[in-house]
Design a protein around this motif. Structure first.
Motif, PDB file in Angstrom:
ATOM      1  N   LEU A   1      -8.232   1.392  -5.350  1.00 28.34           N
ATOM      2  CA  LEU A   1      -7.780   0.089  -4.879  1.00 28.34           C
ATOM      3  C   LEU A   1      -8.054  -0.086  -3.393  1.00 28.34           C
ATOM      4  N   ALA A   2      -7.889   0.980  -2.614  1.00 25.32           N
ATOM      5  CA  ALA A   2      -8.184   0.892  -1.190  1.00 25.32           C
ATOM      6  C   ALA A   2      -9.663   0.570  -0.969  1.00 25.32           C
ATOM      7  N   ALA A   3     -10.535   1.280  -1.684  1.00 28.84           N
ATOM      8  CA  ALA A   3     -11.966   1.028  -1.539  1.00 28.84           C
ATOM      9  C   ALA A   3     -12.322  -0.382  -1.985  1.00 28.84           C
ATOM     10  N   ALA A   4     -11.695  -0.854  -3.080  1.00 28.17           N
ATOM     11  CA  ALA A   4     -12.003  -2.190  -3.597  1.00 28.17           C
ATOM     12  C   ALA A   4     -11.591  -3.268  -2.613  1.00 28.17           C
TER      13      ALA A   4
ATOM     14  N   ARG B   1      -1.065   5.005   1.534  1.00 25.39           N
ATOM     15  CA  ARG B   1      -0.521   5.756   0.404  1.00 25.39           C
ATOM     16  C   ARG B   1      -1.467   6.872  -0.026  1.00 25.39           C
ATOM     17  N   SER B   2      -2.766   6.676   0.197  1.00 20.21           N
ATOM     18  CA  SER B   2      -3.730   7.695  -0.241  1.00 20.21           C
ATOM     19  C   SER B   2      -3.660   8.966   0.599  1.00 20.21           C
ATOM     20  N   LEU B   3      -3.066   8.878   1.806  1.00 24.02           N
ATOM     21  CA  LEU B   3      -2.994  10.065   2.666  1.00 24.02           C
ATOM     22  C   LEU B   3      -2.101  11.155   2.083  1.00 24.02           C
ATOM     23  N   ALA B   4      -1.298  10.782   1.091  1.00 20.71           N
ATOM     24  CA  ALA B   4      -0.451  11.789   0.457  1.00 20.71           C
ATOM     25  C   ALA B   4      -1.279  12.829  -0.284  1.00 20.71           C
ATOM     26  N   THR B   5      -2.443  12.423  -0.781  1.00 18.00           N
ATOM     27  CA  THR B   5      -3.297  13.363  -1.518  1.00 18.00           C
ATOM     28  C   THR B   5      -4.553  13.741  -0.740  1.00 18.00           C
ATOM     29  N   ARG B   6      -4.918  12.970   0.276  1.00 12.89           N
ATOM     30  CA  ARG B   6      -6.101  13.295   1.089  1.00 12.89           C
ATOM     31  C   ARG B   6      -5.725  13.328   2.577  1.00 12.89           C
ATOM     32  N   PRO B   7      -4.864  14.244   2.950  1.00 14.52           N
ATOM     33  CA  PRO B   7      -4.410  14.236   4.351  1.00 14.52           C
ATOM     34  C   PRO B   7      -5.464  14.744   5.327  1.00 14.52           C
ATOM     35  N   THR B   8      -6.351  15.640   4.919  1.00 15.00           N
ATOM     36  CA  THR B   8      -7.301  16.245   5.857  1.00 15.00           C
ATOM     37  C   THR B   8      -8.747  16.055   5.411  1.00 15.00           C
TER      38      THR B   8
ATOM     39  N   SER C   1      -0.875   5.710  -9.715  1.00 13.93           N
ATOM     40  CA  SER C   1      -1.513   7.026  -9.715  1.00 13.93           C
ATOM     41  C   SER C   1      -2.377   7.207  -8.470  1.00 13.93           C
ATOM     42  N   PRO C   2      -2.392   8.415  -7.877  1.00 17.97           N
ATOM     43  CA  PRO C   2      -3.170   8.647  -6.645  1.00 17.97           C
ATOM     44  C   PRO C   2      -4.642   8.271  -6.774  1.00 17.97           C
ATOM     45  N   PRO C   3      -5.337   8.639  -7.846  1.00 22.92           N
ATOM     46  CA  PRO C   3      -6.748   8.231  -7.893  1.00 22.92           C
ATOM     47  C   PRO C   3      -6.927   6.724  -7.932  1.00 22.92           C
ATOM     48  N   LEU C   4      -5.984   6.001  -8.564  1.00 25.47           N
ATOM     49  CA  LEU C   4      -6.079   4.542  -8.580  1.00 25.47           C
ATOM     50  C   LEU C   4      -5.812   3.967  -7.190  1.00 25.47           C
TER      51      LEU C   4
END
Length: 908
Positions: free
Chosen positions: A681-684, A700-707, A674-677
């Motif tokens: 995980l990146a932060a952890a 992978r997180s850039l798919a939901t936070r591109p800008t 899931s995107p929030p996970l």
């Protein structure tokens, strides 16, 4: 010397004097100087001269009491009672002043009265004589002056033959004479014997009790004690007898017969403790007395001490008579002591011996509970010859018979039984079941349909079962509908249970639901039925009924599953107070039973939710750990746990690492996360010092936070730590371009509602009075948020990124750039962008201009320090850095081109 001379020598004076003396002595002895009445023994009743002599003397001196007394004594001895009665009359009226002769007069009167009694005068005369004697004996007892006279009275009293009078005589001796205890004891025993002869056993027992206390000899004491208890048993048992038994047993021990007598008194009076103790004492002296052993066992059973009877039951078992009361007793004892291996053979042999309801019932129950199919088969085949089988017995016979025998044998036995007792319904049903199990459902249907009582409701139910077994479920359902409105109570539970099964198979949920609800009335504690109802309610999304059943399950059964359902309903309705009440009940149960909530994930979920809402960080962490233990690496809980740990002042790196560990294999794969996970995980991983692993999650997180400029700046810092400083600076340049173009996202990404959202409130709950570094940090954060228009509540990812970029965004160069963007100072913005672009495209190892925005992490640290010095030369070449950094930068530029129209990917 001649004869004449010898004669002369004999007639001399001395010789004559001697002879005279001899003659005088002879006359003195034969005719004493005292009158004859002084020694009546000198008179003989056989001597008529003596009687005549005294008669003349009495007539000559009628008031001479001693003379008349001698005359009466002589007449009594001679059997001349009539004359003696008339002669004694004046003596009876004599004054008590003749104290010296009162005893002799009364004694003569007693002898005369006894003489008259021996003559059997009959009628009132005999009764009067007896009454007179009864009055004389006590009087004489008082008048006796010594033992000789007292023994004389006792001897005469014994001749009287009246037991009650004799008993009274012996009883008075105790008070009249000061004798030894041994003698008093003998008198009391004699009195007791007379009381027994007079049919007065209670008085006899009391005398024996007194004698027991007085008797010094041990053996005599024991015999008196036995006689005492026997007398009480004959008189009738009461508390007095029990008191005597206790007194006797406290003094005399080791006598089996005495203990048995005492037990015979105590047991009818419900003094079971004493009775049992005395019976056991008697049994120790007679260990082979089976009757005594049986009696002890029965007494123990009546006292509820069944476990103590097992050893004695083993003693009695070899002497067992089949079908006897002793047989029943032993079987009960083994049965009541939960020893089915011993009890079952006993009940089974009893039932084989004779028809007995208890034996058949207990043998059936024990054989079923073990189960012992061979015993069941033996028992029921014996019973089948005597009476019809009940429904339960018939079903059990089928099950047992098919377990240990052949179906053909069971079928033959049931057919014979049905023929013998004119086709009882239970037998026909069992026979049909056997045919179904043999694979002959049609034969079973034919058998049942041929019964004359097929219209009976219970028969219809059995027939419906056969149709269901034959595969005709619809026909079975149609038969069941005949009794749908009001099945007979005798089989209602069975009916509703089968209807629920058939209706479920046919998909008729309305009928199934009603049937299960009715079954719940018969089985209010049946969890399986409750689960069936819950499944039906869930299938039809009937939350109202589901909650109703959940309340029932919690109120009546205290089921944790139902309590969790109630929590979920309260959560759906956002009834937080109600949810807190359910959680309080769960906490209370957990405190009394620590394992009650060990397998209740929903409880821990809602507990974590409410604890986070209340700001209780430790309790929330505990709850999240329990959910992870129960559910494994649950995505929602893992995300929440990561953000919770990252919000701590002192991060628990070991716990954080264990939470992230299950997902590390998925970082570089295409597995769906899931995107929030992904963001968590990146932060952890970045916090744990694993930038390369974090880089995969950041990509992978850039798919939901591109800008998202905050997130991209944090991503760039991670690239720098991963060994990609050039790619990191190019990523930061892309952020500057996004800020300059106004395409940077300033709002949180919208995700579905989840547990991690509550971490924000827990994270931002600050102490009321922050001091020192905490206060300075808060002020700096507020200043940064205000300057960069980061108002409102930030989601977990943006808050984490803001914490990471706080120093960068608070540095003066970045603040000036932010002001320029905010104020629309395009010349300043263009100049700064051109300066950064030129620096990134310039020659290697060239120092950065002083006016350049601090790009790297070291640049930011230096910019925030006084006299930080010049920046060292840095490499801006993208060659040779990690492929993950290249992919990430390409993704950023791709997103940038989409957000900035006309911007080509890869151009600075």
């Amino acid at each position: 010397m001649n004869a004449e001379t010898r004669r002369e020598s004999l007639l001399n004076a001395p010789a004559l004097m001697f002879m005279s003396a001899v003659v005088l002595i002879a006359f003195w002895v034969l005719f004493p100087r005292q009158p004859a009445f002084r020694d009546p023994a000198n008179l003989s009743a056989k001597d008529a001269l003596s009687v005549a002599y005294l008669r003349v003397l009495v007539q000559s001196d009628p008031h001479n009491v001693p003379l008349r007394l001698s005359f009466v004594q002589l007449l009594t001895e001679a059997g001349m009672t009539d004359e003696a009665v008339s002669a004694i009359g004046p003596l009876q009226r004599a004054s008590e002043s003749e104290s010296a002769l009162v005893y002799e007069i009364r004694l003569a009167d007693l002898k005369l009265s006894l003489q008259r009694l021996y003559q059997h005068p009959g009628g009132e005369m005999e009764e009067a004589v007896r009454t007179h004697i009864a009055g004389l004996i006590p009087s004489l007892m008082r008048l006796a002056r010594n033992d000789r006279e007292l023994n004389q009275v006792v001897a005469l009293a014994e001749q009287f033959g009246e037991p009650s009078v004799l008993a009274g005589t012996f009883e008075r001796l105790i008070t009249l004479r000061d004798e030894s205890n041994e003698k008093k004891s003998r008198w009391l025993v004699s009195a007791a014997n007379q009381r027994m002869a007079a049919a007065q056993p209670r008085l006899a027992a009391r005398n024996l009790c007194q004698a027991f206390l007085l008797e010094p000899a041990r053996d005599a004491k024991r015999q008196i004690a036995k006689s005492c208890l026997r007398a009480y048993l004959q008189a009738g048992i009461d508390r007095e007898a029990l008191k005597a038994a206790v007194q006797v047993q406290q003094t005399v021990d080791g006598d089996a017969e005495l203990s048995l007598l005492a037990a015979n008194i105590a047991e009818p009076l419900e003094d079971r403790e004493h009775a049992l103790a005395w019976l056991e004492e008697s049994s120790r002296s007679s260990p082979d007395n089976l009757m005594l052993i049986e009696r002890i066992m029965r007494l123990q059973v009546s006292m509820g001490r069944v476990s103590e009877s097992v050893a004695r039951a083993a003693q009695l078992r070899p002497a067992l008579v089949p079908g006897s009361d002793r047989h029943r007793l032993i079987a009960r004892i083994y049965d009541w002591n939960a020893q089915p291996d011993e009890a079952l053979p006993l009940w089974l042999s009893f039932a084989r011996q004779r028809a007995d309801e208890e034996a058949e019932t207990r043998a059936f129950a024990l054989a079923q509970s073990k189960p012992d199919h061979a015993a069941l088969l033996e028992l029921l085949e014996t019973v089948m010859l005597r009476r019809t089988l009940t429904g339960a017995e018939a079903d059990a016979y089928v099950k047992a018979g098919l377990s240990v025998g052949q179906p053909s044998h069971v079928e033959a036995q049931l057919r014979n039984h049905a023929e013998r007792f004119n086709n009882p319904p239970a037998t026909v049903k069992a026979l049909a079941d056997v045919l179904v199990l043999k694979g002959e459902p049609q034969a079973a249907l034919t058998l049942r349909q041929g019964q004359p009582d097929g219209e009976n409701g219970q028969q219809r139910l059995a027939l419906a079962r056969l149709f269901e077994e034959a595969g005709n479920v619809q026909r079975s359902f149609d038969l069941l509908l005949w009794d749908y409105d009001a099945p007979d109570p005798s089989y209602a539970e069975e009916y509703w249970l089968f209807l629920a099964k058939v209706a479920t198979r046919l998909g008729k949920d309305a009928y199934a639901s009603k049937a299960y609800e009715r079954i719940l009335g018969f089985r209010p504690d049946d969890v399986e039925i409750l689960e069936h109802l819950q499944r039906l309610a869930a299938r039809h999304r009937d939350d109202k009924k589901s909650e109703q059943f959940a309340r029932y399950g919690w109120d009546r059964l205290k089921r944790v599953e139902d309590l969790q359902r109630l929590m979920r309903f309260s959560w759906k309705r956002e009834k937080w107070r109600e949810l807190d009440q359910w959680l309080a009940l769960a906490d209370e149960m957990r405190s009394s039973r620590p394992d009650a909530m060990a397998q209740a994930p929903d409880y821990w979920y809602f507990r974590a939710m409410r604890k986070m809402a209340a700001g209780e960080r430790d309790a929330a962490r505990e709850s999240l750990q329990e959910i992870l233990r129960l559910r494994g690496p649950d995505p929602e809980v893992t995300e929440t746990m990561i953000w919770l740990l990252l919000s701590d002042k002192q991060i628990d790196h070991l716990l954080l690492d264990s939470v992230v560990q299950p997902y590390r294999a998925q970082a570089a794969s295409a597995a769906a996360v899931s995107p929030p996970l992904v963001e968590a995980l990146a932060a952890a991983e970045q916090t744990l010092g694993r930038p390369v692993q974090a880089a995969a999650w950041y990509l992978r997180s850039l798919a939901t936070r591109p800008t998202d400029f905050l997130w991209t700046l944090t991503l760039a810092d991670n690239m720098e730590w991963a060994g990609c400083p050039a790619h990191a600076n190019h990523a930061r340049y892309a952020v500057l371009q996004m800020l300059a173009s106004g395409q940077s996202t300033q709002k949180d990404v919208q995700y579905p509602k989840r547990l991690a959202e509550l971490v924000a409130g827990l994270r931002e709950a600050q102490p009321r009075r922050p001091t020192g570094d905490d206060e300075k940090l808060q002020q700096q954060m507020q200043s940064v948020r205000k300057h960069w228009s980061l108002s409102g509540e930030l989601d977990n990812a943006r808050f984490y990124a803001l914490q990471r970029q706080r120093e960068r965004l608070a540095s003066p160069p970045w603040l000036r750039f932010g002001d320029a963007v905010k104020n629309g100072e395009s010349e300043l913005i263009s100049a700064q962008l051109a300066m950064v672009s030129g620096y990134l495209q310039g020659p290697q190892d060239k120092p950065a201009p002083a006016e350049l925005l601090p790009m790297s992490i070291e640049d930011v640290d230096r910019a925030n320090q006084w006299l930080g010095g010049k920046a060292p030369p840095s490499s801006n070449s993208l060659d040779g850095e990690l492929d993950i950094c290249r992919q990430t930068l390409a993704k950023i530029r791709e997103s940038q081109s989409k957000s900035i129209p006309g911007k080509e990917p890869g151009k600075l």
